[in-house]
Design a protein around this motif. Structure first.
Motif, PDB file in Angstrom:
ATOM      1  N   LYS A  30    -141.604  40.408  36.727  1.00 40.72           N
ATOM      2  CA  LYS A  30    -140.545  41.125  36.380  1.00 40.72           C
ATOM      3  C   LYS A  30    -139.441  39.863  36.012  1.00 40.72           C
ATOM      4  O   LYS A  30    -138.335  40.563  34.754  1.00 40.72           O
ATOM      5  N   GLU A  33    -140.145  39.118  32.247  1.00 38.46           N
ATOM      6  CA  GLU A  33    -139.988  40.997  31.586  1.00 38.46           C
ATOM      7  C   GLU A  33    -138.014  41.249  31.035  1.00 38.46           C
ATOM      8  O   GLU A  33    -138.276  41.699  29.754  1.00 38.46           O
ATOM      9  N   ARG A  34    -137.693  41.181  32.469  1.00 38.29           N
ATOM     10  CA  ARG A  34    -135.893  41.264  31.679  1.00 38.29           C
ATOM     11  C   ARG A  34    -135.825  40.718  31.030  1.00 38.29           C
ATOM     12  O   ARG A  34    -134.859  40.487  29.660  1.00 38.29           O
ATOM     13  N   SER A  49    -138.462  49.533  28.405  1.00 39.74           N
ATOM     14  CA  SER A  49    -139.159  49.210  29.576  1.00 39.74           C
ATOM     15  C   SER A  49    -139.775  49.961  30.576  1.00 39.74           C
ATOM     16  O   SER A  49    -139.079  50.845  30.985  1.00 39.74           O
TER      17      SER A  49
END
Length: 68
Positions: A30, A33-34, A49
């Motif tokens: 995560k 991803e961010r 997303s």
């Protein structure tokens, strides 16, 4: 003029390497991803997303998959 696939792919790879070089390894997915969303948006790309994808089996919905 729209970007060619090769150009977009190169931009995405550059962003991925930039994120990796800045953050290193060891974080949960995560976090990366961010960071990728931030990098991709910083170069002007539109990002969605964790988009839900309906999964079908024999013409029936069997669930949802959330793509990264």
């Amino acid at each position: 003029m729209a970007m060619k696939h090769e150009e977009i792919t190169s931009d995405i790879l550059r962003c991925a390497f930039k994120v990796h070089n800045k953050l290193g390894y060891g974080f949960l997915e995560k976090v990366y991803e961010r960071a990728m969303v931030i990098e991709l948006q910083s170069i002007g790309l539109s990002v969605i997303s964790q988009s839900a994808i309906i999964v079908m089996y024999n013409d029936q919905v069997v669930g949802e998959y959330f793509a990264d």
